[in-house]
Structures are given as structure tokens and as C-alpha cells.
Design an enzyme around this catalytic site. Structure first.
Site, PDB file in Angstrom:
ATOM      1  N   ILE A  34    -112.971 -84.583 -35.545  1.00  0.00           N
ATOM      2  CA  ILE A  34    -113.778 -83.369 -35.532  1.00  0.00           C
ATOM      3  C   ILE A  34    -115.261 -83.694 -35.626  1.00  0.00           C
ATOM      4  CG2 ILE A  34    -114.282 -81.240 -36.778  1.00  0.00           C
ATOM      5  CD1 ILE A  34    -111.322 -81.198 -37.649  1.00  0.00           C
ATOM      6  N   ARG A  58    -117.924 -97.655 -34.102  1.00  0.00           N
ATOM      7  CA  ARG A  58    -117.572 -96.358 -33.522  1.00  0.00           C
ATOM      8  C   ARG A  58    -118.762 -95.412 -33.476  1.00  0.00           C
ATOM      9  NH1 ARG A  58    -111.538 -94.390 -35.464  1.00  0.00           N
ATOM     10  NH2 ARG A  58    -110.368 -95.996 -34.367  1.00  0.00           N
ATOM     11  N   ASP A  79    -121.574 -94.975 -46.815  1.00  0.00           N
ATOM     12  CA  ASP A  79    -120.507 -94.313 -47.569  1.00  0.00           C
ATOM     13  C   ASP A  79    -121.108 -93.055 -48.187  1.00  0.00           C
ATOM     14  OD1 ASP A  79    -118.626 -93.441 -49.417  1.00  0.00           O
ATOM     15  OD2 ASP A  79    -118.178 -95.446 -50.180  1.00  0.00           O
ATOM     16  N   ARG A 140    -128.174 -82.654 -51.595  1.00  0.00           N
ATOM     17  CA  ARG A 140    -129.252 -82.970 -52.544  1.00  0.00           C
ATOM     18  C   ARG A 140    -130.381 -83.738 -51.862  1.00  0.00           C
ATOM     19  NH1 ARG A 140    -130.462 -86.997 -56.397  1.00  0.00           N
ATOM     20  NH2 ARG A 140    -131.294 -86.170 -58.370  1.00  0.00           N
ATOM     21  N   SER A 158    -114.645 -77.088 -44.498  1.00  0.00           N
ATOM     22  CA  SER A 158    -113.763 -76.732 -45.594  1.00  0.00           C
ATOM     23  C   SER A 158    -112.320 -76.699 -45.093  1.00  0.00           C
ATOM     24  CB  SER A 158    -114.198 -75.394 -46.182  1.00  0.00           C
ATOM     25  OG  SER A 158    -113.473 -75.080 -47.329  1.00  0.00           O
ATOM     26  N   TYR A 172    -107.129 -83.120 -52.464  1.00  0.00           N
ATOM     27  CA  TYR A 172    -107.683 -82.496 -51.261  1.00  0.00           C
ATOM     28  C   TYR A 172    -107.910 -81.005 -51.501  1.00  0.00           C
ATOM     29  CZ  TYR A 172    -108.033 -81.040 -46.352  1.00  0.00           C
ATOM     30  OH  TYR A 172    -108.455 -80.499 -45.158  1.00  0.00           O
ATOM     31  N   LYS A 176    -111.562 -79.070 -51.532  1.00  0.00           N
ATOM     32  CA  LYS A 176    -111.926 -78.021 -50.580  1.00  0.00           C
ATOM     33  C   LYS A 176    -112.280 -76.716 -51.286  1.00  0.00           C
ATOM     34  CE  LYS A 176    -111.606 -80.630 -47.014  1.00  0.00           C
ATOM     35  NZ  LYS A 176    -112.837 -81.039 -46.285  1.00  0.00           N
TER      36      LYS A 176
END
Length: 280
Positions: A34, A58, A79, A140, A158, A172, A176
Site C-alpha cells: 500500500i 526497494r 526505522d 512530532r 488505520s 495490532y 490501530k
């Protein structure tokens, strides 16, 4: 009451900030799935895009695709849970592309599909760090600049998992749900200063993660990733600013349906996370 503008859509109340369309985006988790589709879709819509993930090879491929569309791109191997790496990445993005006025927090992971008491504590917390600490650190680092310039937009990828109870993959689900609170907090604190925040659930797009999940093993219908890209592009252009602070779902919501809802005016707590009162 908001004033009416041509076409029936309501304009901002007097004195409310009007935020120009985004020109530069930073997309996390952009090396595949996505995130990659959103990064390329934003470039196709005319934005320059900084792409962030851990896989530099990638990312370079995605950046090449963006440049092939005539837009600028910068590769940010980092990261999202590392504060120093995030700070350095944002500084690089803004030095090379200019101010970031659209942040898309897409990077995310899922834990084992087991009940909470069977989950590995370190893995559980690691998922929360990626899915919650990451968006926190990115916002932030980026939002103060947005506010100083009069506004900007933050999109968190989300999930419907954040709106209901689930038996497994609790890290998970917790993460979310937390994103809904992060987006809501950004909206409450920054809306008057031009900040717009959105929680976008992508539906169930066929990705490496979803195809590996037991919950989707028998699934034959998937959300088209183009539906997700469309919503993010419309957000980038300012077309859904009236719905800042709310949860939107690709594959169920469309740009047209959301614009219609925004035109109705006061939506109260629709698509915001609230505790239901006792039945009366």
C-alpha cells in the site's frame, strides 16, 4: 454555521485556516504494498515524494518510478521507531524536496494471530513500537514545521481492527486504536492552526501481510488499492479537509460520498472513537 460555496459544499467558517494543496509528501512503509502504491499515486497526482522504509534497495526502485513520472523523490532508509533516524530522515527530506506538507504514516506490522496470553511479550511490544511510536515520532518531527507555515495534513493508515474487539493479534488491534487517538489529538490541538488529520482504513488490500493471515485465508474479494490511493490523493488536495479528525474507509467511502457527507454540515461524533452509553 459554515458558509455555502458553489456546488453545495460548505466552505470553512470565517477565520478558519484554508490550507493549500500539498506539494511534498513523506510516505512511510513505501518500499512495497500500500505504501508504494500511495507514494507513486501521489507522484502521479503532481507531488514530490520522500519514501521511507528499512529496505533501501526497494526504496530506490520506488524512487525511480516516481522520477519516471517527472517528480522529485528522495530515499530515506530508516526505522520508524528510531527517534534519531526519523529526525535525520525528515531533515534530509526537507533539505532535498522542501517543506513536507503531507505526512502519510503507512508503515506497520502485525503480531501472531493468537489470544493475548499466548503472545510473545517482546514481539507484542515491537509491533506497538512500529505501529504507534513510529507515527508519533514522524508527526512530532513534521507537524511543528507544518504549523509554522500555516498548516499541513497527516494521514495515518488505520484499520477497522481499531474500532472493535478482536480475539487475537491484540498488539495490532491496540496499535490501530491508538492511531485513532493520535489523529484525534492532532486534530483537536492543531485544526485552528491549519493542521488536518485523517485516519484512513485501507479495507483489505491484497498484500504480503494480509495474504499471510489466517483471517483472510479464504478471502476471494479484496479492496482495490486504487481506492486507497484515491482517498489519499483527494486528502492531499484538500478535498476532504471538512472531515479532519475522522475515520475514513477505502472501499466503503468514496471521495464523492465523503464530500456529500461533509456538505451536510454538523456531523457531531460521526466516525470518531467514542464509548457508547448504556441503552436507555
Amino acid at each position: 454555521m459554515p458558509e455555502q460555496v458553489p456546488g453545495g459544499r460548505q466552505g470553512p467558517p470565517a477565520g478558519e485556516a484554508v490550507v493549500p494543496p500539498a506539494r511534498t509528501a513523506l510516505v512511510t512503509g513505501a518500499s512495497r504494498g500500500i505504501g508504494r502504491a500511495i507514494a507513486v499515486g501521489l507522484a502521479r497526482a503532481g507531488l514530490d515524494v520522500a519514501v521511507l522504509a528499512r529496505d533501501e534497495r526497494r526504496l530506490a526502485e520506488v524512487a525511480g518510478e516516481i522520477r519516471g513520472l517527472g517528480r522529485r523523490a528522495v530515499v530515506l532508509p530508516a526505522d520508524v521507531a528510531d527517534p534519531e533516524a526519523v529526525g535525520a530522515a525528515v531533515a534530509t527530506a526537507e533539505a532535498e524536496l522542501g517543506p513536507v506538507d503531507l505526512l502519510v504514516n503507512n508503515a506497520g506490522r502485525i503480531d501472531a494471530e493468537v489470544p493475548l496470553w499466548e503472545d510473545d511479550p517482546d514481539e507484542w511490544w515491537s509491533v506497538v513500537e512500529t505501529n504507534v511510536r513510529g507515527p508519533f515520532l514522524l508527526a512530532r518531527a513534521v507537524v511543528p514545521g507544518m504549523l509554522a507555515r500555516g498548516g499541513g495534513r497527516v494521514v495515518d493508515l488505520s484499520s477497522g481492527a481499531g474500532t472493535r474487539d478482536n480475539a487475537d493479534a491484540t498488539a495490532y488491534n491496540v496499535s490501530k486504536t491508538a492511531l485513532l487517538r493520535i489523529g484525534g489529538g492532532l486534530h483537536e490541538a492543531g485544526f485552528a492552526r491549519g493542521l488536518r488529520a485523517f485516519e484512513v482504513a485501507p479495507g483489505v488490500v491484497s498484500t504480503d501481510m494480509t495474504r499471510s493471515m489466517r483471517a483472510h485465508s479464504a478471502r476471494t474479494e479484496w479492496t482495490d488499492v486504487a481506492d486507497v490511493v484515491e482517498l489519499v490523493v483527494v486528502i492531499a488536495r484538500g478535498g476532504l479537509d471538512d472531515l479532519s479528525g475522522r475515520y475514513l474507509r477505502a472501499g466503503t467511502d468514496t471521495a464523492a460520498s465523503l464530500r456529500f457527507l461533509a456538505s451536510l454540515g454538523r456531523l457531531d461524533d460521526a466516525r470518531r472513537l467514542r464509548v457508547r452509553d448504556w441503552p436507555r
